[in-house]
Design a protein around this motif. Structure first.
Motif, PDB file in Angstrom:
ATOM      1  N   PHE A 164       0.835  -1.201   0.000  1.00 44.30           N
ATOM      2  CA  PHE A 164       0.000   0.000   0.000  1.00 44.30           C
ATOM      3  C   PHE A 164       0.871   1.253   0.000  1.00 44.30           C
ATOM      4  O   PHE A 164       0.609   2.223  -0.718  1.00 44.30           O
ATOM      5  CB  PHE A 164      -0.917   0.034   1.230  1.00 44.30           C
ATOM      6  CG  PHE A 164      -1.865  -1.135   1.336  1.00 44.30           C
ATOM      7  CD1 PHE A 164      -2.340  -1.772   0.214  1.00 44.30           C
ATOM      8  CD2 PHE A 164      -2.289  -1.591   2.585  1.00 44.30           C
ATOM      9  CE1 PHE A 164      -3.216  -2.840   0.307  1.00 44.30           C
ATOM     10  CE2 PHE A 164      -3.160  -2.649   2.703  1.00 44.30           C
ATOM     11  CZ  PHE A 164      -3.623  -3.282   1.561  1.00 44.30           C
ATOM     12  N   GLN A 165       1.917   1.231   0.823  1.00 41.25           N
ATOM     13  CA  GLN A 165       2.780   2.405   0.948  1.00 41.25           C
ATOM     14  C   GLN A 165       3.618   2.611  -0.308  1.00 41.25           C
ATOM     15  O   GLN A 165       3.850   3.747  -0.732  1.00 41.25           O
ATOM     16  CB  GLN A 165       3.678   2.245   2.173  1.00 41.25           C
ATOM     17  CG  GLN A 165       2.895   2.225   3.476  1.00 41.25           C
ATOM     18  CD  GLN A 165       3.734   1.778   4.656  1.00 41.25           C
ATOM     19  OE1 GLN A 165       4.666   0.995   4.518  1.00 41.25           O
ATOM     20  NE2 GLN A 165       3.409   2.278   5.836  1.00 41.25           N
TER      21      GLN A 165
ATOM     22  N   ARG B 197      -5.325   3.324 -13.006  1.00 39.55           N
ATOM     23  CA  ARG B 197      -4.483   4.502 -13.099  1.00 39.55           C
ATOM     24  C   ARG B 197      -3.476   4.391 -14.242  1.00 39.55           C
ATOM     25  O   ARG B 197      -3.262   5.328 -15.006  1.00 39.55           O
ATOM     26  CB  ARG B 197      -3.746   4.712 -11.775  1.00 39.55           C
ATOM     27  CG  ARG B 197      -2.987   6.031 -11.680  1.00 39.55           C
ATOM     28  CD  ARG B 197      -2.299   6.177 -10.325  1.00 39.55           C
ATOM     29  NE  ARG B 197      -3.288   6.184  -9.250  1.00 39.55           N
ATOM     30  CZ  ARG B 197      -3.334   5.285  -8.267  1.00 39.55           C
ATOM     31  NH1 ARG B 197      -2.459   4.295  -8.229  1.00 39.55           N
ATOM     32  NH2 ARG B 197      -4.259   5.380  -7.324  1.00 39.55           N
TER      33      ARG B 197
ATOM     34  N   LYS C  29      -7.206  -0.313  -8.522  1.00 35.69           N
ATOM     35  CA  LYS C  29      -6.946   1.105  -8.802  1.00 35.69           C
ATOM     36  C   LYS C  29      -5.623   1.299  -9.530  1.00 35.69           C
ATOM     37  O   LYS C  29      -5.490   2.205 -10.354  1.00 35.69           O
ATOM     38  CB  LYS C  29      -6.955   1.904  -7.497  1.00 35.69           C
ATOM     39  CG  LYS C  29      -8.343   2.135  -6.935  1.00 35.69           C
ATOM     40  CD  LYS C  29      -8.314   3.126  -5.777  1.00 35.69           C
ATOM     41  CE  LYS C  29      -9.731   3.451  -5.320  1.00 35.69           C
ATOM     42  NZ  LYS C  29      -9.744   4.440  -4.220  1.00 35.69           N
TER      43      LYS C  29
ATOM     44  N   HIS D  79      -4.358   3.002   3.620  1.00 37.66           N
ATOM     45  CA  HIS D  79      -4.856   1.647   3.852  1.00 37.66           C
ATOM     46  C   HIS D  79      -4.043   0.955   4.946  1.00 37.66           C
ATOM     47  O   HIS D  79      -4.598   0.265   5.818  1.00 37.66           O
ATOM     48  CB  HIS D  79      -4.799   0.828   2.556  1.00 37.66           C
ATOM     49  CG  HIS D  79      -5.768   1.294   1.518  1.00 37.66           C
ATOM     50  ND1 HIS D  79      -5.723   0.865   0.214  1.00 37.66           N
ATOM     51  CD2 HIS D  79      -6.819   2.146   1.600  1.00 37.66           C
ATOM     52  CE1 HIS D  79      -6.711   1.429  -0.473  1.00 37.66           C
ATOM     53  NE2 HIS D  79      -7.376   2.212   0.343  1.00 37.66           N
ATOM     54  N   SER D  80      -2.726   1.142   4.912  1.00 39.04           N
ATOM     55  CA  SER D  80      -1.876   0.568   5.965  1.00 39.04           C
ATOM     56  C   SER D  80      -2.243   1.143   7.318  1.00 39.04           C
ATOM     57  O   SER D  80      -2.289   0.431   8.328  1.00 39.04           O
ATOM     58  CB  SER D  80      -0.399   0.858   5.674  1.00 39.04           C
ATOM     59  OG  SER D  80       0.027   0.206   4.519  1.00 39.04           O
TER      60      SER D  80
ATOM     61  N   GLY E 244       1.458   4.214  -3.257  1.00 35.45           N
ATOM     62  CA  GLY E 244       0.694   5.429  -3.045  1.00 35.45           C
ATOM     63  C   GLY E 244      -0.629   5.305  -2.334  1.00 35.45           C
ATOM     64  O   GLY E 244      -1.472   6.202  -2.447  1.00 35.45           O
ATOM     65  N   ASN E 245      -0.867   4.225  -1.581  1.00 35.92           N
ATOM     66  CA  ASN E 245      -2.091   4.101  -0.797  1.00 35.92           C
ATOM     67  C   ASN E 245      -1.765   3.870   0.684  1.00 35.92           C
ATOM     68  O   ASN E 245      -2.223   2.895   1.292  1.00 35.92           O
ATOM     69  CB  ASN E 245      -2.957   2.946  -1.312  1.00 35.92           C
ATOM     70  CG  ASN E 245      -3.517   3.218  -2.687  1.00 35.92           C
ATOM     71  OD1 ASN E 245      -4.333   4.110  -2.876  1.00 35.92           O
ATOM     72  ND2 ASN E 245      -3.048   2.472  -3.671  1.00 35.92           N
TER      73      ASN E 245
ATOM     74  N   PHE F   1      -8.373  -4.510   1.211  1.00 36.61           N
ATOM     75  CA  PHE F   1      -7.673  -3.333   0.704  1.00 36.61           C
ATOM     76  C   PHE F   1      -6.690  -3.690  -0.416  1.00 36.61           C
ATOM     77  O   PHE F   1      -6.450  -2.876  -1.318  1.00 36.61           O
ATOM     78  CB  PHE F   1      -6.940  -2.615   1.835  1.00 36.61           C
ATOM     79  CG  PHE F   1      -7.826  -1.749   2.678  1.00 36.61           C
ATOM     80  CD1 PHE F   1      -8.690  -0.836   2.101  1.00 36.61           C
ATOM     81  CD2 PHE F   1      -7.785  -1.839   4.063  1.00 36.61           C
ATOM     82  CE1 PHE F   1      -9.505  -0.023   2.872  1.00 36.61           C
ATOM     83  CE2 PHE F   1      -8.598  -1.036   4.847  1.00 36.61           C
ATOM     84  CZ  PHE F   1      -9.464  -0.130   4.258  1.00 36.61           C
TER      85      PHE F   1
ATOM     86  N   LYS G  47      -8.612  -3.844  -3.629  1.00 34.32           N
ATOM     87  CA  LYS G  47      -8.982  -2.481  -4.023  1.00 34.32           C
ATOM     88  C   LYS G  47      -7.775  -1.736  -4.599  1.00 34.32           C
ATOM     89  O   LYS G  47      -7.879  -1.038  -5.615  1.00 34.32           O
ATOM     90  CB  LYS G  47      -9.536  -1.753  -2.799  1.00 34.32           C
ATOM     91  CG  LYS G  47     -10.108  -0.388  -3.087  1.00 34.32           C
ATOM     92  CD  LYS G  47     -10.744   0.178  -1.818  1.00 34.32           C
ATOM     93  CE  LYS G  47     -11.343   1.556  -2.096  1.00 34.32           C
ATOM     94  NZ  LYS G  47     -11.985   2.127  -0.873  1.00 34.32           N
ATOM     95  N   THR G  48      -6.624  -1.892  -3.974  1.00 29.10           N
ATOM     96  CA  THR G  48      -5.405  -1.206  -4.413  1.00 29.10           C
ATOM     97  C   THR G  48      -4.959  -1.685  -5.785  1.00 29.10           C
ATOM     98  O   THR G  48      -4.592  -0.877  -6.652  1.00 29.10           O
ATOM     99  CB  THR G  48      -4.279  -1.426  -3.385  1.00 29.10           C
ATOM    100  OG1 THR G  48      -4.650  -0.832  -2.143  1.00 29.10           O
ATOM    101  CG2 THR G  48      -2.973  -0.805  -3.872  1.00 29.10           C
TER     102      THR G  48
END
Length: 452
Positions: free
Chosen positions: A382-383, A448, A444, A390-391, A386-387, A437, A440-441
């Protein structure tokens, strides 16, 4: 002339991940070793001294969290900029990072010199624990420049794919600490016996040596980063981007520190033996978690680079390989804590009471490892792309909304062994939330990259 492609965009993913992660895993194991060595020798001084190191963990964790979170942002931004072939952006991040880590060191110097005593007095009225803890934290936090610049220069090496050189800096720091610990704690080779103070001085010396080695290696062996004194200044836009990525990690570490503080308060209602068991567990579990964190450190720049280079297939394969490796490491941890809990506790000179409370604690907590490896890797994914929120959500829910309340409610039974069940309960919850998550990540990410 076209810029030469970095190995993170060309080398086969399995070989790349192994080459990036294995040196980091070895160096993180050494970090875990010298944490245990500190406690091993201090436990021979007195149980109060050992408890002081256990209760100091939340403050040290905050310091490490700020350094690691800042480093995470720096690492991801440099790797992404290099993947996008923007050398100027990578250099701006690196030179600004020097200033950011200096400010972090200044902040914790103030905390160390002003807050160490009050922090321990807020937890216990045992004079021996308060005095030992005050001395230890004052030195470790007050002279924290070493650890912050160690983080800084190691992350430069990791971000550019030079994890074997990063390992050299960590090995040098660990070696100094391990050698100096018994000398300064017990007064060998003509040095005075300093007890806990000696352990703190040995720790700081190791960090300073690692930081100096890191600077030297970056200047001589890292052509992808150009450090210039004239460029080392505060840049608001870079700082904002660094902490956009790193702040959730920092906040997660703060949450973790609050969790340990809260757990210690719950355990103190049973006995100081219970807090000693918890402290021993935290030292030993680092032998399992540190290699996974090393795997993370090797994985993040690969994912960030290939995300910046618009190669989702390499991102996904790196994630899969990392998850398999992390789960395998955690299974080793399960076996270690399930089969040899008494032997592990005896490392810290455990008496009969500590063995009585510690053996079931280790076996119950270890069941959470069956799920933890997956969750740790996914949180870093996630990190890296760019998300980070979520973390943060997973961490807060796991620790503050599930683990700590569960521990408190189970403590009302006045059965200490039930308190440890809060760990597997929280990890199962974290697993389900992480899977949600992650799906979902990844969805996306594809959307993108297709739009771009």
């Amino acid at each position: 002339m076209e810029a030469k492609e970095n190995k993170m965009g060309t080398m086969p993913e399995g070989r790349l991940l192994a080459g990036m992660a294995i040196p980091m895993m070895i160096s993180m194991l050494l970090q875990a070793l010298y944490n245990v060595v500190d406690s091993y020798f201090v436990s021979r001084v007195s149980q109060d001294a050992f408890n002081a190191l256990s209760l100091a963990f939340p403050l040290q964790s905050l310091m490490i969290g700020l350094g690691a979170g800042t480093g995470l942002g720096v690492n991801a931004l440099i790797s992404r900029a290099l993947g996008e072939k923007r050398q100027d952006a990578a250099d701006r991040v690196a030179n600004t990072a020097i200033v950011l880590f200096a400010l972090c060191a200044a902040l914790f110097a103030v905390i160390g010199f002003t807050c160490s005593g009050p922090f321990f007095r807020a937890q216990t009225d045992a004079v021996g624990i308060v005095e030992a803890g005050d001395v230890y934290c004052t030195i470790c936090l007050g002279f924290s420049a070493g650890i912050f610049f160690q983080f800084c220069f190691e992350r430069f090496l990791q971000a550019t794919g030079r994890t074997s050189l990063s390992m050299v800096t960590q090995i040098s720091g660990a070696a100094i600490n391990i050698v100096m610990d018994p000398i300064l704690i017990f007064g060998l080779l003509g040095f005075p016996a300093m007890g806990v103070k000696g352990a703190a001085i040995a720790t700081v010396l190791g960090q300073i040596v690692a930081a100096v080695m890191g600077l030297f290696i970056n200047l001589r062996r890292n052509p992808d980063i150009h450090l210039k004194l004239s460029e080392m200044r505060w840049r608001k836009d870079v700082a904002a981007e660094v902490y956009k990525i790193g702040f959730p990690s920092i906040l997660m570490q703060c949450v973790g520190s609050f969790l340990v503080f809260g757990m210690n308060q719950i355990l103190l209602t049973f006995s100081t033996v219970a807090t000693a068991v918890y402290g021993a567990y935290f030292k030993l579990q680092s032998f399992i978690f540190m290699p996974v964190f090393g795997l993370n450190n090797g994985m993040i720049p690969i994912i960030s680079y290939n995300y910046g280079a618009r190669r989702p297939d390499r991102v996904k394969k790196t994630i899969r390989l990392s998850i398999f490796a992390a789960v395998g490491i955690m299974l080793v941890g399960v076996l270690m804590f399930e089969l040899f809990p008494a032997q592990l506790l005896r490392i810290f000179d455990a008496d009969a009471a500590m063995l009585r409370d510690g053996v079931p604690a280790f076996r119950i907590i270890a069941t959470s490892y069956l799920f933890a490896g997956f969750c740790i890797i996914v949180g870093s994914v996630f990190q890296a792309i760019g998300n980070p929120m979520h973390s943060l959500i997973v961490s807060i829910c796991r620790q503050l909304l599930v683990l700590l309340p569960a521990a408190y409610l189970l403590s009302l039974t006045r059965r200490l062994e039930l308190v440890w069940l809060s760990y597997p309960i929280a990890e199962i919850f974290s697993l389900f939330l992480s899977v949600y998550f992650l799906r979902k990540t990844m969805r996306k990410m594809h959307e993108r990259l297709e739009v771009d």
